[in-house]
Design an enzyme around this catalytic site. Structure first.
Site, PDB file in Angstrom:
ATOM      1  N   LYS A   1       0.852  -1.192   0.000  1.00 55.21           N
ATOM      2  CA  LYS A   1       0.000   0.000   0.000  1.00 55.21           C
ATOM      3  C   LYS A   1       0.887   1.241   0.000  1.00 55.21           C
ATOM      4  CE  LYS A   1       0.968   1.289   4.390  1.00 55.21           C
ATOM      5  NZ  LYS A   1       1.817   2.497   4.665  1.00 55.21           N
TER       6      LYS A   1
ATOM      7  N   ASP B   1      -2.107  -0.987  10.924  1.00 54.99           N
ATOM      8  CA  ASP B   1      -2.592  -0.923   9.545  1.00 54.99           C
ATOM      9  C   ASP B   1      -2.934  -2.288   8.960  1.00 54.99           C
ATOM     10  OD1 ASP B   1      -0.020  -1.858   9.346  1.00 54.99           O
ATOM     11  OD2 ASP B   1       0.593  -0.504   7.751  1.00 54.99           O
TER      12      ASP B   1
END
Length: 267
Positions: free
Chosen positions: A8, A132
């Site tokens: 990401k 995350d």
């Protein structure tokens, strides 16, 4: 059973305040990109984790993938597994590779053993492994807040842009990056700005880690400058670094950066 965890990038990152528990509140947008590891789980007589590809510091059985298995094993009677991880996502790059790997292991275990865990249940396991990690359960763009583990759907789409990521041979410690950053609430929330055209993001959508990281690692700052010099519409360091991504109107080649850095095109 095999899966391919993806990395990401952070489209903006504001560190808004330090919490009483020692963590930080932040706001960011997590956006999935097409740089991938491979992770496999196979039946075994004893659970272990084997890592291939890019080296990861520490014992393999301290890896988040192994911890993901053990976390679910505490609640469900699942058999021993050998976890094979082929590491391709750069380490210490702000790309969430380790978080992606363990989240995908949670999904693999759920699928293989038909545990019928809901998205919310899988996210709960992932949150216990890292702030995350839960993002990678649904793996769609989100506006993240609090510790980075609370999400709201975010309608941002960069598929029409040519995207480049540069990973210099530098490992940035997340702990060091946080130690040097000064929390402050932004004048305008990233939640509002991210819906503007990317052509307006420069100097508005920022990463609070850049200020301190660029001082310690001026090479990273130079990469960002070089991307803008090459015609980037927008460029930013991802997470706490060291990778820097950029979006362009059209395909581009960056031979000067390729000489000394790892460059991924159209991520």
């Amino acid at each position: 059973m095999l899966s391919f965890p993806n990395a990401k990038i952070n489209l903006g990152l504001n560190i808004t305040e330090k919490r009483a528990d020692g963590y930080h509140n932040l706001e960011t947008v997590f956006y999935p990109i097409n740089i991938k590891d491979a992770v496999e789980i196979v039946d075994a007589t004893e659970t272990s984790c084997r890592i291939h590809g890019i080296a990861i510091p520490g014992d393999a059985n301290d890896n988040l993938c192994y911890k993901a298995y053990q976390l679910i094993k505490n609640d469900y009677d699942i058999p021993a597994q050998q976890i094979n991880l082929l590491k391709n996502i750069p380490v210490g790059a702000g790309l969430g590779g380790g978080s992606a790997d363990c989240a995908f292991v949670v999904k693999l275990i759920n699928e293989k053993f038909k545990l019928n865990l809901s998205v919310e249940q899988m996210e709960d396991y992932a949150k216990r492994l890292g702030a995350d990690c839960a993002f990678f359960i649904e793996n769609k763009p989100v506006y993240a807040f609090n510790k980075g583990d609370e999400f709201e759907k975010c309608e941002v789409d960069l598929s029409g842009w040519f995207k480049v990521l540069v990973k210099p041979p530098i490992h940035v410690s997340t702990a060091d990056a946080y130690a040097l950053v000064k929390p402050q609430k932004p004048l305008q929330s990233l939640k509002e700005m991210i819906h503007l055209s990317p052509t307006t993001w420069k100097d508005k959508v920022i990463n609070d880690f850049e200020q301190s990281v660029f001082v310690k690692y001026p090479q990273i700052h130079q990469i960002k400058t070089s991307l803008y010099d090459a015609g980037a519409t927008f460029a930013l360091m991802s997470g706490s670094g060291s990778s820097v991504f950029a979006i362009f109107n059209e395909p581009v080649k960056l031979p000067e950066l390729e000489k000394n850095n790892l460059v991924y095109y159209n991520i």
